[in-house]
Structures are given as structure tokens and as C-alpha cells.
Design a protein around this motif. Sequence first.
Motif, PDB file in Angstrom:
ATOM      1  N   UNK A   1       0.824  -1.206   0.000  1.00 58.08           N
ATOM      2  CA  UNK A   1       0.000   0.000   0.000  1.00 58.08           C
ATOM      3  C   UNK A   1       0.859   1.258   0.000  1.00 58.08           C
TER       4      UNK A   1
ATOM      5  N   UNK B   1       1.108   2.218  -3.552  1.00 56.82           N
ATOM      6  CA  UNK B   1      -0.150   2.778  -4.051  1.00 56.82           C
ATOM      7  C   UNK B   1      -0.300   4.231  -3.577  1.00 56.82           C
ATOM      8  N   UNK B   2      -0.136   4.417  -2.266  1.00 54.28           N
ATOM      9  CA  UNK B   2      -0.359   5.744  -1.684  1.00 54.28           C
ATOM     10  C   UNK B   2       0.671   6.757  -2.194  1.00 54.28           C
TER      11      UNK B   2
ATOM     12  N   UNK C   1      -0.205   7.736  -5.780  1.00 55.53           N
ATOM     13  CA  UNK C   1      -1.391   8.597  -5.837  1.00 55.53           C
ATOM     14  C   UNK C   1      -1.078  10.006  -5.337  1.00 55.53           C
ATOM     15  N   UNK C   2      -0.311  10.070  -4.252  1.00 54.16           N
ATOM     16  CA  UNK C   2      -0.026  11.399  -3.697  1.00 54.16           C
ATOM     17  C   UNK C   2       0.991  12.154  -4.564  1.00 54.16           C
TER      18      UNK C   2
ATOM     19  N   UNK D   1      -1.774  -5.973  -8.221  1.00 53.74           N
ATOM     20  CA  UNK D   1      -2.992  -5.153  -8.244  1.00 53.74           C
ATOM     21  C   UNK D   1      -2.719  -3.646  -8.305  1.00 53.74           C
TER      22      UNK D   1
ATOM     23  N   UNK E   1      -5.481  -0.519  -8.347  1.00 54.73           N
ATOM     24  CA  UNK E   1      -5.595   0.387  -7.211  1.00 54.73           C
ATOM     25  C   UNK E   1      -5.316   1.850  -7.573  1.00 54.73           C
TER      26      UNK E   1
ATOM     27  N   UNK F   1      -7.332  -1.298  -1.868  1.00 52.67           N
ATOM     28  CA  UNK F   1      -7.709   0.052  -1.458  1.00 52.67           C
ATOM     29  C   UNK F   1      -8.785   0.656  -2.358  1.00 52.67           C
TER      30      UNK F   1
ATOM     31  N   UNK G   1      -5.678   6.593   0.104  1.00 52.27           N
ATOM     32  CA  UNK G   1      -6.616   5.610  -0.393  1.00 52.27           C
ATOM     33  C   UNK G   1      -7.008   4.753   0.797  1.00 52.27           C
TER      34      UNK G   1
END
Lengths: 224, 306
Positions: free
Chosen positions: A48, A51-52, A55-56, A76, A80, B135, B230
Motif C-alpha cells: 500500500x 499505491x499511496x 497517488x499522492x 494489483x 488500485x 484500497x 486511499x
Amino acid sequence: MEDYLRKNADWTTATNQVTPLGAADYSSYLLNVGNSGADVLINVNWGHDAVLSIQQANQFGILAKQKLVIPFEVPFLGREVGPELTKGVYAATDFSWTLEDRFPLAKMFVEAFQTKYNYRPQWGAENAYMQFALWADAVERAGTFYPPAVIKAYEAGNHNDSLVGDVYFRAADHQLVRPVIIMRGKEPGDMKNPEDFWEVLEVVPGERLMQAPDAFGCNLGPYT
Amino acid sequence: MPTDPEAVSIDEIFSMITWPNFVSQFFNGLASGALLALISSGLTIIYGTLGVLSLAHGAMFMLGGYAGYVAFQATGSFIVAVTGGTLCLVAVGSIIEFIIIRRFYNRPPEDQLLVTFGIGIVIVELVRAVFGSLSFTVPPPAWASGTTPMGFLIYPTYRLVVTGIAAAALAVLYLVLYRTRIGMIVRAGIEDSTTVRMLGINVDRVFMLVFGIGAMAAGFAGIVNAPVVSLTPDMGDAILVQTFVVVVIGGVGSFPGAILGGLIAGEILSLTSMVDPAYSEVMLFVVMTLVLLLRPQGLLGLPSRD
């Protein structure tokens, strides 16, 4: 990798942000990244965190200025963060379901997996399946479950056909020599189904990619 | 001899300390601190009033995010998501107080810690069972998406909005606690619940509301913060630890302390990352330890009443 890039591609590292695992927010690290003047953002975060942070990075407008590269794709990831963020991004991975076009075993695996779970397998599933199959093969060749005998069967260096082509275990450090998949994120409009995030560019044979067995001071110790 | 890839040279450390980066990080510290302050205020209101340190607070933050996500999926409206999610969390908090927490007011703190820890685990696993571990994202409202150039830095517009919302929510909480009758009862209940009861006030109902409001503060923060992060079922874990630190630094049970602590924590995380990001969270605990050593009641906390 840094040494290789410096020698061969005139690479300089603008900043190296080693962030805490499981960070709740990447804003301060991303400000450093944004203010570093770098052209490329190599993101080695995992799970994660990956992912985070991606995105940020997008929220901070960094992905518009810096080209994102993902040295090892998280399962994934496409689903995500979405194709808008993965499009055009180069990533390395262990497996992509689109390899079904290249390897018959992959095709069989993807079809069976999808029938059972209703989505296409990511590399986590491929790794689990392949490792189990390789272990079964080693046990069969050893003719016993006795671990030292099974280890020696692995060390014999038998080549096996796998979901990604030819693979074998290296006796010196017990590492699996296997191809690495290089891919690029597809444009959302080019996706043929909701899981079609990546286009496979190259299946790179494992031999050239391996570190020398003694690179990390590997000492396997006795069998028992 | 291969060099340690994670070793940071002195040049590298100072390479990130420039005026523009310092100003950026200072601003970012305030912005992220405001959100931490909001979440922590819920924890501190609950502790100050009920004497229960709720380890389910991180789960409330996460649940707020998911409640907002569900409301957003159903209506497509960000306003509805925030309102619906907030009301949902008041209800969840009140119900948890009514069914479980009120049976623990007269039990030892260890029991209270264990039961709230357990509630947190149950909520996280329920959410995981329903939504899975992958997420989810809630997009920011269209008018707040994109970035805002601020001269010295480019900042995500929505984060500016979140900072404003967090500050406004803290102001409302302050007014409720210090300028209304219910707030007066809450503060009186903190001091002496027996006398308040003798005056004919239903303390039980007030306490239920307090737990609901405390959960709401975390849940509300969870919803407004959802477009920034997320959503994952365990997202509250890291936040719980940080709010804990905030409350200890600011003073356990002190509302202004939670705000000050939140801003300090935000600055610690941001400014340390400029020197070496790997130590940003470590530094949080270093400062907490220093506060505990030098001023055990926290910066704005009062020495223990009992």
C-alpha cells in the motif's frame, strides 16, 4: 543499479528519500522529491506504500513533471491507482496475465485461475503456483520428503518449463534464475478488458540479471 | 567494497535544506498537523470526559473514510458523503458507548484499553470482510481537484481545503465545548459526575454523546481525508499511533493541547524529512519521550487530578 546508470547513462541521483514503512502520508517526502529538480522518479515502495505514494505524487503534480518508473510492480497496482497513473510508466514484474500469448503454460494457468476466482492472476499467484510445482518436482526427483535430499535435488540445477519459460535453481545461493518481465502501462483507451493495464515489452532472460552468488556474502551452511 | 545504498552523506543531507524547501515543509507541517489535531481532539475529548483511552480511535478514522466512500458511491455527492459519514460515526460511537464502554467506566484502565483495542480489531476485520483488502479511492470534489501554485510551492488544492475544513471543525468543537450548555455539562462531568447527576442531569446520555462526538471527530477527519489517501482497512493503525503521540505531547485530556500537539507533530514529521526522511517518525517519539521526561502532564495538560 545506481553505479550502472551513472556509468552508462550519465545518471545523477537528485535525492534519495528513504521513507518510513507504512507511512500514513507522503506529503513531506514528496515535497523533497518535487523540490529536487529530478526528471525521473524511481519508486521502490511496496504494498500500500507504493499505491499511496504514487497517488499522492500525482496529487502534488509531480507525475506531470517527473517520469515515474516502477522497478518492481506490486500486485494489483493497476487496479488500485488506475490506468491514468500507470499509462506510459515502465515497470518490471514477475508475471503478467498477457504472457498467455507467449507461453502455453501461462495460458493454461490464467484460464484455470480465472475460472476459479473470477479475476486474472497477478504475479503473487504465479509465484505461489510455480514454487509449489518446482518443489513437487524436486521431491519427486529426490524420491523423499527428507529436506536435505530435496535441497540436493534443487541444487542439481534441473531446468523446468514454467509459466514464464525456462527456470532453474542456482546451487551456489539457492536463487531461482528466471526471466523478468518488462512492461509499460497502457493508455486507458487501449485496454481490452478492465485488467489489461500493462503491455509486455520484453521477457528478459534471468542469467544476465543475477548478482554474483557471493555479492551479498551468502553462506548457506550445512544441510542439517 | 560495495557502499551502503542507504547511507546518507553530509552533502546529501544539506542538499534538501534550502529556503524554498524549508518554507514548503513548514507549510506542509501545519497543513498535515491540522488534520492530526482534529483526530486527536476526539481522542482527548473522550479521555478527558470519560477517562477512557480509546484504542478504537484509529478504527473510527478508518470507518469514517469507508462510510464516506459508501455514501459517495450511492449518491456521487461529496457533501452527502461527508454529512452521511459523519452522522454514521456519531451513531456508531454512541452505540458502542451504550452497549460496551459504559460498562467499563468503573473498571481498571487495563480493561478499558483491552476492550477498546478489541473493538478496534473487530471493526477493522468487519470492514475487511465486507470490502476486502484492496484500497478504494474517493475523488476530491471537482472544484477542489488539481494543484494550486503558491509561489514557493505547488500544493494540491484539496489539501488546502482539508486544512481549512479541519481548522473550522476544531473551531466548532471548541465553541461546543466552551460556549454551550452541553459543553458546560461535559466539562462539569469531567470534574465531578456525581454532583452533576445530583443536579438532575442525565450524565449517562451526555457521556454517550461525548463518545459519539469523539468518534465523529475521527470519522469526520477520515472522510475529508479520504481523497488524500486511499482507503484500506488498516489505515487507522498508523494514525492511532500518531494521535497518541499528539495527545501525549499536548497534554492528555486537554483540547487546546491536542491542537498544539497536532501542529507540533505535523512540523516534526515535515521538517525532519528534510534532513532524513527515514527518521521523521522516529523523531516524533524522541520528542514525545522528551516531553514525558521534562513535563509529564504534556505541554498544556494540567497535573493529574487524582
